[in-house]
Scaffold this motif. Structure first.
Motif, PDB file in Angstrom:
ATOM      1  N   ALA A   1      85.179  67.746 -47.603  1.00  0.00           N
ATOM      2  CA  ALA A   1      84.685  68.478 -46.436  1.00  0.00           C
ATOM      3  C   ALA A   1      84.139  67.508 -45.395  1.00  0.00           C
ATOM      4  N   GLY A   2      84.513  67.724 -44.147  1.00  0.00           N
ATOM      5  CA  GLY A   2      83.981  66.937 -43.044  1.00  0.00           C
ATOM      6  C   GLY A   2      84.686  65.618 -42.784  1.00  0.00           C
ATOM      7  N   ALA A   3      85.774  65.332 -43.494  1.00  0.00           N
ATOM      8  CA  ALA A   3      86.442  64.032 -43.333  1.00  0.00           C
ATOM      9  C   ALA A   3      86.919  63.819 -41.895  1.00  0.00           C
ATOM     10  N   ALA A   4      87.560  64.804 -41.313  1.00  0.00           N
ATOM     11  CA  ALA A   4      88.099  64.635 -39.961  1.00  0.00           C
ATOM     12  C   ALA A   4      86.984  64.435 -38.935  1.00  0.00           C
ATOM     13  N   ILE A   5      85.907  65.168 -39.043  1.00  0.00           N
ATOM     14  CA  ILE A   5      84.818  65.009 -38.074  1.00  0.00           C
ATOM     15  C   ILE A   5      84.126  63.667 -38.252  1.00  0.00           C
ATOM     16  N   ARG A   6      84.013  63.169 -39.481  1.00  0.00           N
ATOM     17  CA  ARG A   6      83.442  61.831 -39.692  1.00  0.00           C
ATOM     18  C   ARG A   6      84.318  60.770 -39.035  1.00  0.00           C
ATOM     19  N   VAL A   7      85.633  60.907 -39.178  1.00  0.00           N
ATOM     20  CA  VAL A   7      86.555  59.957 -38.545  1.00  0.00           C
ATOM     21  C   VAL A   7      86.434  60.042 -37.031  1.00  0.00           C
ATOM     22  N   PHE A   8      86.401  61.260 -36.497  1.00  0.00           N
ATOM     23  CA  PHE A   8      86.288  61.461 -35.050  1.00  0.00           C
ATOM     24  C   PHE A   8      85.012  60.830 -34.503  1.00  0.00           C
ATOM     25  N   LYS A   9      83.903  61.059 -35.176  1.00  0.00           N
ATOM     26  CA  LYS A   9      82.619  60.508 -34.721  1.00  0.00           C
ATOM     27  C   LYS A   9      82.590  58.988 -34.842  1.00  0.00           C
ATOM     28  N   ALA A  10      83.142  58.452 -35.911  1.00  0.00           N
ATOM     29  CA  ALA A  10      83.182  56.997 -36.076  1.00  0.00           C
ATOM     30  C   ALA A  10      84.047  56.359 -34.998  1.00  0.00           C
ATOM     31  N   ALA A  11      85.189  56.957 -34.699  1.00  0.00           N
ATOM     32  CA  ALA A  11      86.099  56.407 -33.690  1.00  0.00           C
ATOM     33  C   ALA A  11      85.435  56.314 -32.320  1.00  0.00           C
ATOM     34  N   ASP A  12      84.525  57.216 -32.034  1.00  0.00           N
ATOM     35  CA  ASP A  12      83.821  57.223 -30.747  1.00  0.00           C
ATOM     36  C   ASP A  12      83.049  55.925 -30.503  1.00  0.00           C
ATOM     37  N   THR A  13      82.597  55.292 -31.568  1.00  0.00           N
ATOM     38  CA  THR A  13      81.763  54.092 -31.430  1.00  0.00           C
ATOM     39  C   THR A  13      82.522  52.792 -31.654  1.00  0.00           C
ATOM     40  N   ILE A  14      83.816  52.875 -31.928  1.00  0.00           N
ATOM     41  CA  ILE A  14      84.623  51.692 -32.229  1.00  0.00           C
ATOM     42  C   ILE A  14      85.462  51.322 -31.016  1.00  0.00           C
ATOM     43  N   ALA A  15      85.445  50.048 -30.638  1.00  0.00           N
ATOM     44  CA  ALA A  15      86.291  49.570 -29.548  1.00  0.00           C
ATOM     45  C   ALA A  15      87.746  49.573 -30.008  1.00  0.00           C
ATOM     46  N   PRO A  16      88.685  49.825 -29.095  1.00  0.00           N
ATOM     47  CA  PRO A  16      90.090  49.775 -29.475  1.00  0.00           C
ATOM     48  C   PRO A  16      90.468  48.416 -30.074  1.00  0.00           C
TER      49      PRO A  16
END
Length: 104
Positions: A61-76
């Motif tokens: 549960a929550g895997a996609a939202i954790r990935v989405f939130k983590a991606a927000d703080t990571i530079a390309p």
């Protein structure tokens, strides 16, 4: 010497290991996708324009939202270390929001 297989979302130049099995699918703007662990999926999503993330059927549960939130703080392309990140497309979404707040 055997290497540990990595998830399909791991970029060949990214030296970091997977943090578990693939739990999400990351899609780009053309709907091409790759399944990945949360770690590599977030790094891939951060490197895409208009990317999306979806949990796989057996994901915790929550895997996609954790990935989405983590991606927000990571530079390309975070594995490209030492390169200047002066343009908005080179910075994380969170950093761009922070800088826009300073410019007002």
């Amino acid at each position: 010497m055997s290497s540990v297989p990595r998830c399909p979302a791991a970029h060949p130049e990214d030296p970091t290991p997977c943090d578990g099995p693939p739990v999400v699918t990351v899609l780009d703007a053309s709907n091409a996708g790759a399944d990945g662990c949360e770690h590599h999926a977030a790094r891939l999503l951060a490197s895409l324009a208009s990317g999306r993330v979806y949990s796989l059927p057996d994901a915790p549960a929550g895997a996609a939202i954790r990935v989405f939130k983590a991606a927000d703080t990571i530079a390309p392309f975070p594995w490209c270390e030492g390169a200047p990140r002066t343009q908005p497309s080179q910075r994380s979404h969170a950093e761009n929001r922070r800088l826009r707040g300073w410019m007002r």
